[in-house]
Motif scaffolding. Structure first.
Motif, mmCIF file in Angstrom:
data_model
loop_
_atom_site.group_PDB
_atom_site.id
_atom_site.type_symbol
_atom_site.label_atom_id
_atom_site.label_comp_id
_atom_site.label_asym_id
_atom_site.label_seq_id
_atom_site.Cartn_x
_atom_site.Cartn_y
_atom_site.Cartn_z
ATOM 1 N N VAL A 91 0.942 -1.159 0.040
ATOM 2 C CA VAL A 91 0.150 0.142 0.116
ATOM 3 C C VAL A 91 0.779 1.422 0.174
ATOM 4 O O VAL A 91 0.515 2.118 -0.619
ATOM 5 N N THR A 92 2.111 1.140 0.450
ATOM 6 C CA THR A 92 2.948 2.382 0.660
ATOM 7 C C THR A 92 3.802 2.113 -0.052
ATOM 8 O O THR A 92 4.897 3.167 -0.030
ATOM 9 N N MET A 93 4.064 1.385 -1.012
ATOM 10 C CA MET A 93 5.267 1.444 -2.284
ATOM 11 C C MET A 93 4.631 2.192 -3.477
ATOM 12 O O MET A 93 3.484 2.113 -4.033
ATOM 13 N N ASP A 94 5.759 2.665 -4.108
ATOM 14 C CA ASP A 94 5.565 3.217 -5.434
ATOM 15 C C ASP A 94 6.278 2.455 -6.482
ATOM 16 O O ASP A 94 7.035 1.686 -6.336
ATOM 17 N N ALA A 95 5.877 2.500 -7.817
ATOM 18 C CA ALA A 95 6.568 1.888 -8.724
ATOM 19 C C ALA A 95 7.874 2.388 -8.987
ATOM 20 O O ALA A 95 8.247 3.525 -8.649
ATOM 21 N N PRO A 96 9.107 1.526 -9.477
ATOM 22 C CA PRO A 96 8.759 -0.064 -9.876
ATOM 23 C C PRO A 96 8.898 -0.729 -8.950
ATOM 24 O O PRO A 96 8.277 -2.044 -9.206
ATOM 25 N N GLU A 97 9.050 -0.381 -7.576
ATOM 26 C CA GLU A 97 8.942 -1.463 -6.480
ATOM 27 C C GLU A 97 7.726 -1.941 -6.267
ATOM 28 O O GLU A 97 7.449 -3.371 -6.047
ATOM 29 N N THR A 99 5.333 -2.239 -8.345
ATOM 30 C CA THR A 99 4.785 -3.200 -9.452
ATOM 31 C C THR A 99 5.446 -4.651 -9.321
ATOM 32 O O THR A 99 5.016 -5.679 -9.698
ATOM 33 N N LYS A 100 6.795 -4.800 -8.733
ATOM 34 C CA LYS A 100 7.390 -5.887 -8.655
ATOM 35 C C LYS A 100 6.849 -6.746 -7.896
ATOM 36 O O LYS A 100 6.521 -7.964 -8.224
ATOM 37 N N ARG A 102 3.606 -6.634 -6.568
ATOM 38 C CA ARG A 102 2.347 -7.006 -6.998
ATOM 39 C C ARG A 102 2.208 -8.180 -8.097
ATOM 40 O O ARG A 102 1.320 -8.673 -8.092
ATOM 41 N N ARG A 103 3.102 -7.997 -8.794
ATOM 42 C CA ARG A 103 3.184 -8.854 -10.031
ATOM 43 C C ARG A 103 3.487 -10.344 -9.539
ATOM 44 O O ARG A 103 3.066 -11.416 -9.965
ATOM 45 N N MET A 104 4.188 -10.295 -8.395
ATOM 46 C CA MET A 104 4.607 -11.559 -7.663
ATOM 47 C C MET A 104 3.423 -12.200 -7.199
ATOM 48 O O MET A 104 2.945 -13.469 -6.863
ATOM 49 N N LEU A 105 2.444 -11.326 -6.480
ATOM 50 C CA LEU A 105 1.103 -11.729 -5.927
ATOM 51 C C LEU A 105 -0.133 -12.153 -6.936
ATOM 52 O O LEU A 105 -0.940 -13.101 -6.498
ATOM 53 N N MET A 106 -0.148 -11.443 -7.956
ATOM 54 C CA MET A 106 -1.215 -11.481 -8.591
ATOM 55 C C MET A 106 -1.495 -12.788 -9.352
ATOM 56 O O MET A 106 -2.670 -13.243 -9.154
ATOM 57 N N GLY A 344 -6.751 2.360 -9.842
ATOM 58 C CA GLY A 344 -5.167 2.462 -10.176
ATOM 59 C C GLY A 344 -4.695 1.451 -9.837
ATOM 60 O O GLY A 344 -4.817 0.412 -9.453
ATOM 61 N N PRO A 345 -3.217 1.678 -9.796
ATOM 62 C CA PRO A 345 -2.062 0.748 -9.620
ATOM 63 C C PRO A 345 -2.324 0.019 -8.195
ATOM 64 O O PRO A 345 -1.723 -1.257 -8.127
ATOM 65 N N HIS A 346 -3.044 0.840 -7.363
ATOM 66 C CA HIS A 346 -2.973 0.318 -5.948
ATOM 67 C C HIS A 346 -4.294 -0.286 -5.650
ATOM 68 O O HIS A 346 -4.721 -0.497 -4.557
ATOM 69 N N ASN A 347 -5.176 -0.628 -6.619
ATOM 70 C CA ASN A 347 -6.419 -1.181 -6.266
ATOM 71 C C ASN A 347 -5.987 -2.751 -5.556
ATOM 72 O O ASN A 347 -5.204 -3.542 -5.990
#
Length: 400
Positions: A91-97, A99-100, A102-106, A344-347
């Motif tokens: 929740v408190t991270m910005d891209a690209p961290e 994104t990295k 989130r992609r692992m969890l998706m 957005g990216p943090h949904n």
């Protein structure tokens, strides 16, 4: 045409709540001030508050706004948030961290995986209703039903050992109900210590649980990352879903005509859940950001380093986005996405699981306990503080 923008710092945030499932009454006055309002926080700092659904959608997708609480100017809206601002999660991270990770969890929350969890969620829900019916009413629907239920779903997903679940359940409750920053910090530290031990114990495991998969991917994650992910999923997954179950039940009980429709036709439940998510929007406080560069909006410049607050409950009651937004309508057709799971990216990465849990729980609860009702008047419930998620501290219910 440039719209009026209020810079009157007499407006304060957060606004006090008086109803468990309604946004603060002060939101109407803030909305009337214009699309952007300058508000004052508890420590005297100021931030910009966005009042419109359309503007929030744009800003939440803008890379010039940051979720990083440690940045200068990030709006600290409560002392409790100040205590945990250095504890970093997705929740408190910005891209690209962001994104990295989130992609692992998706992959673990794609629709196919979520559907595979349905039998387990159904079993947990019905076991939880069995335990509720075995108790002597009145019972607190949060601590006596929704909290343990949502906890067991997350415990099952992560693979928390059954022998540890009672401890963890109580630890989560202590964190969620902490009334002071010190209590919250102590409860969080207790959970982190436990999860550090649990993650360590899973090293080398080849099971199918999410925690085992994350541990197996340790080459891409630091040890702190693993613990942080586990804390976030366990605490936010349990607390937010438990409140949503409880407030959904209370809201439907306060709208008996629509509840009767659901009882007659269970196929209405998924649509009702979507409307309840919009109507209640428990994650009202999640839309807090800080500008990293100047942003022009409605003729006003949000300067780099200035806080931006987008109250999700206000966005979900915007009359420009939803006709008659203050009316619960389980038949509503959503022409605009709601903010119950962010935007957005943090949904929320696990929103499919949350929907599944709500669908199954509400359908089963009102089918199996048709006489369920509030044990005390709604206006006597203790509403959670303005600087917390929407909800109540307890929700006594009874039945015959």
């Amino acid at each position: 045409m440039t719209e009026t923008v209020s810079t009157d710092t007499a407006f304060h945030y957060p606004q006090q709540r008086t109803c468990p499932y309604q946004p603060p009454e002060g939101y109407a006055r803030l909305r009337a001030e214009g699309p952007l309002v300058r508000v004052t926080l508890y420590d005297g700092a100021t931030a910009w508050l966005v009042t419109r659904h359309a503007d929030a959608r744009v800003l939440l997708n803008d890379p010039r706004v940051s979720s990083d609480r440690s940045r200068d100017g990030f709006p600290i809206v409560t002392p409790r948030l100040l205590e945990v601002r250095q504890f970093r999660t997705l929740v408190t991270m910005d891209a690209p961290e962001h994104t990295k990770y989130r992609r692992m969890l998706m992959p673990y929350f794609i629709p196919k995986r979520t559907r595979e969890l349905r039998p387990d969620v159904e079993r947990i829900v019905h076991e939880s209703i069995d335990a509720l019916l075995a108790a002597e009413p009145p019972v607190d629907l949060i601590q006596g039903f929704a909290g343990p239920l949502s906890g067991k779903v997350i415990f099952h997903l992560l693979g928390v050992p059954e022998g540890d679940q009672d401890f963890f359940q109580k630890a989560c409750v202590r964190l969620l109900l902490a009334s002071t920053a010190e209590d919250g910090e102590a409860a969080l530290a207790e959970l982190v210590r436990y999860l550090d031990e649990l993650v360590t114990s899973r090293r080398g495991e080849t099971g199918t649980w999410l925690l085992d998969r994350l541990v197996a991917d340790e080459g891409s994650l630091t040890w702190d990352d693993l613990v942080r992910m586990a804390v976030q999923m366990l605490v936010t997954g349990q607390g937010s879903t438990a409140q949503m179950i409880a407030l959904s039940a209370a809201t439907l009980l306060e709208h008996p005509e629509q509840l009767d429709e659901i009882r007659r036709d269970p196929s209405l439940v998924p649509g009702a859940v979507e409307e309840l998510l919009r109507y209640v929007t428990i994650a009202d406080m999640a839309g807090i950001r800080v500008a990293t560069a100047d942003i022009e909006l409605h003729g006003q410049v949000i300067a780099a380093g200035e806080g931006v607050i987008m109250p999700y409950a206000m966005m979900d009651r915007d009359p420009e986005a939803y006709p008659e937004p203050d009316r619960l309508d389980i038949h509503r057709t959503m022409s605009n996405p709601h903010f119950a799971f962010g935007f957005g990216p943090h949904n929320c990465v696990a929103q499919g699981l949350a929907r599944l849990e709500l669908d199954i729980t509400l359908a089963a609860l009102f089918e199996r306990i048709p006489t369920l009702r509030l044990a005390v008047p709604l206006n006597e419930l203790r509403v959670r503080s303005a600087a917390d998620m929407q909800g109540v501290y307890e929700l006594p219910v009874t039945w015959t």
